[in-house]
Structures are given as structure tokens and as C-alpha cells.
Enzyme design. Structure first.
Site, PDB file in Angstrom:
ATOM      1  N   HIS A   1       8.995  -3.359  -6.859  1.00 18.90           N
ATOM      2  CA  HIS A   1       8.404  -2.992  -8.157  1.00 18.90           C
ATOM      3  C   HIS A   1       9.441  -2.354  -9.083  1.00 18.90           C
ATOM      4  O   HIS A   1       9.095  -1.529  -9.927  1.00 18.90           O
ATOM      5  CB  HIS A   1       7.238  -2.009  -7.998  1.00 18.90           C
ATOM      6  CG  HIS A   1       6.169  -2.424  -7.048  1.00 18.90           C
ATOM      7  ND1 HIS A   1       5.152  -3.284  -7.405  1.00 18.90           N
ATOM      8  CD2 HIS A   1       5.959  -2.097  -5.746  1.00 18.90           C
ATOM      9  CE1 HIS A   1       4.345  -3.449  -6.362  1.00 18.90           C
ATOM     10  NE2 HIS A   1       4.820  -2.753  -5.351  1.00 18.90           N
TER      11      HIS A   1
ATOM     12  N   GLU B   1       8.823  -7.129 -10.035  1.00 19.74           N
ATOM     13  CA  GLU B   1       7.618  -7.878  -9.708  1.00 19.74           C
ATOM     14  C   GLU B   1       7.785  -9.328 -10.162  1.00 19.74           C
ATOM     15  O   GLU B   1       8.278  -9.590 -11.256  1.00 19.74           O
ATOM     16  CB  GLU B   1       6.401  -7.230 -10.360  1.00 19.74           C
ATOM     17  CG  GLU B   1       6.088  -5.862  -9.781  1.00 19.74           C
ATOM     18  CD  GLU B   1       4.862  -5.224 -10.391  1.00 19.74           C
ATOM     19  OE1 GLU B   1       4.273  -5.825 -11.315  1.00 19.74           O
ATOM     20  OE2 GLU B   1       4.488  -4.123  -9.954  1.00 19.74           O
TER      21      GLU B   1
ATOM     22  N   GLY C   1       0.859  -1.177   0.000  1.00 19.90           N
ATOM     23  CA  GLY C   1       0.000   0.000   0.000  1.00 19.90           C
ATOM     24  C   GLY C   1       0.893   1.225   0.000  1.00 19.90           C
ATOM     25  O   GLY C   1       1.875   1.272  -0.738  1.00 19.90           O
TER      26      GLY C   1
ATOM     27  N   SER D   1       5.767  -5.431  -0.948  1.00 22.37           N
ATOM     28  CA  SER D   1       5.773  -4.031  -1.385  1.00 22.37           C
ATOM     29  C   SER D   1       6.079  -3.100  -0.212  1.00 22.37           C
ATOM     30  O   SER D   1       7.208  -3.079   0.273  1.00 22.37           O
ATOM     31  CB  SER D   1       4.440  -3.703  -2.058  1.00 22.37           C
ATOM     32  OG  SER D   1       4.480  -2.455  -2.690  1.00 22.37           O
ATOM     33  N   ALA D   2       5.109  -2.346   0.279  1.00 27.93           N
ATOM     34  CA  ALA D   2       5.354  -1.468   1.422  1.00 27.93           C
ATOM     35  C   ALA D   2       5.831  -2.256   2.632  1.00 27.93           C
ATOM     36  O   ALA D   2       6.664  -1.786   3.414  1.00 27.93           O
ATOM     37  CB  ALA D   2       4.091  -0.682   1.761  1.00 27.93           C
TER      38      ALA D   2
END
Length: 239
Positions: A160, A195, A90, A123-124
Site C-alpha cells: 500500500h 496498490e 488484515g 497486504s499482511a
């Protein structure tokens, strides 16, 4: 130092359902660590119930129960007694600010590095597992008290990671330029995770897995590409 860590570049990859691209490696990681119930931390997004439901729908068919930390009465106790902690993606700034606001940064660090509780980040959630969130791609929609993160590993990651298309007409800064700018000031390695890739960290061993290369940026050096599967344990000794 005890480490049982699984860091994903992303939970979503083109052509796959949520987390499906990492099912084999992730289930192997969870089985190895005897995990049946996962404590999910949804603070990188605003809709905590909805986000937790998304993760539960993905992992329940694999045989895992998902519980959201946001519904727990005592957050610190929930962390300390978890079978595994999963921090989702997020907005990294929102995530880190919330962890500091709730006084969970030191609790999570101690649970993972001292008590050996498995940690999964995406991700985050991968950004905050590193030394700092300087190399996130996110916009600073809120302001954490510091960019210092959980420090579960001693290097930075750019989830990413994406190289500029040679045919693009975009004239703004490239990802490589931004990461090299970071190196000018911070003088520490950054791993660009594309990714579809992830890092599995067991104590002092770091293994790159997935179906794409990772790109390592270091001060005053040309970037180096690594093909999975490969051993990147040297990254824990770079700082």
C-alpha cells in the site's frame, strides 16, 4: 531454492471488485502451477469464516475451490498437502502472532521453499512473506514473539505504498520518512508496492507486474522507481 510466490500489495483496488485487478496475472500463476484448490489462511482478521467466504466468492467464479485452514483438523498437514497457500491481508501483527502461536511459521517456510508449494500473499500476507514485519503500516494491536517473518524472500516490502500529496496540510511523518528511518537501523532494501502492483517470484526471478510503479529504498541511496513489467531479481541478492 524453489520459489513459486505471488505477492500482492492489496486484494482491493479502487474501481475493482475483490482481487479482480489481478485476475489475469493470478490465474496465469495458478494455472502454471496446476492449482485447483487454494488453502486460505484468514488469521490476519478475527472473523475467519466471513473472510474465507469473501475470498471464495471472488475465486470460485474463476474456477478455484477455496478452503479455510481454520476448519482443518491438523493445520500442519493442511499446509504440507496444500496445492497452494493464500495468506490474506488484515493486521500484520495479529497474523504473525497467530502463525507463531499455532507453530506454523517453519511449516509454511518449509512447504514453500523446500516442497515448492505455491504461495500467494496480499497486504499482511505479503508482509509476512518477507524477512520481517518492520515495514508494515499496521498498528501493533497484539504482540508476536518476534518481528521475524516467513523469510520467503530476502528483502522487505511496504504494501500500500503511498507518497504524500504535495498539497496536503498534514504535518506528521511521511511514508518515505518512516521507511528511511527503518533503513537507518536495519540496513536492508525495502520495496514500496503501490496498490495495483504485485511481485511474481519464480525460483530466483522476481518480476514486477501491475499498472503502477514500485519504489525501492536502500540505505544511503536515493529511492529508485521501477516501471512494470520489469525484472527485480537483483533484490534476492541484495542481502
Amino acid at each position: 531454492m524453489v520459489r513459486k510466490i505471488f505477492l500482492l500489495s492489496s486484494s482491493k483496488v479502487h474501481g475493482y471488485e475483490f482481487l479482480k485487478h489481478a485476475q489475469e496475472e493470478l490465474t496465469s500463476f495458478l494455472k502454471k502451477n496446476s492449482v485447483k484448490t487454494i488453502l486460505f489462511v484468514p488469521y490476519a482478521k478475527i472473523a475467519h469464516d466471513k473472510y474465507t467466504e469473501t475470498v471464495s466468492k471472488a475465486l470460485t467464479p474463476w474456477g478455484y475451490k477455496v478452503e479455510g485452514i481454520h476448519v482443518k483438523e491438523n493445520l500442519s498437514d493442511a499446509i504440507r498437502t496444500a496445492e497452494a497457500i493464500f495468506i490474506g491481508g488484515g493486521n500484520t501483527f495479529l497474523l504473525l502472532k497467530t502463525l507463531y502461536d499455532l507453530n506454523l511459521v517453519e511449516v509454511i517456510r518449509g512447504a514453500v521453499l523446500s516442497n515448492g508449494i505455491p504461495y500467494i500473499g496480499s497486504s499482511a500476507g505479503t508482509n509476512v512473506a518477507t524477512l520481517s514485519i518492520h515495514t508494515t503500516n499496521d498498528m501493533p494491536i497484539v504482540f508476536p514473539p518476534t518481528f521475524d517473518a516467513l523469510k520467503l524472500v530476502s528483502f522487505n516490502i511496504n504494501p500500500h505504498y503511498l507518497e504524500t500529496d504535495a498539497s496536503t496540510q498534514h504535518m506528521g511523518e511521511t511514508r518515505d520518512e518512516r521507511l528511511n528511518e527503518f533503513l537507518e537501523y536495519q540496513k536492508r532494501p525495502v520495496l514500496g508496492l503501490r496498490e495495483g502492483t504485485a511481485l511474481i517470484i519464480s525460483d530466483d526471478k522476481v518480476t514486477l507486474v501491475g499498472d503502477r510503479k514500485a519504489k525501492l529504498f536502500k540505505p544511503e541511496c536515493d529511492p529508485v522507481e521501477f516501471n512494470p513489467p520489469c525484472d527485480l531479481s537483483f533484490l534476492l541478492k541484495e542481502n
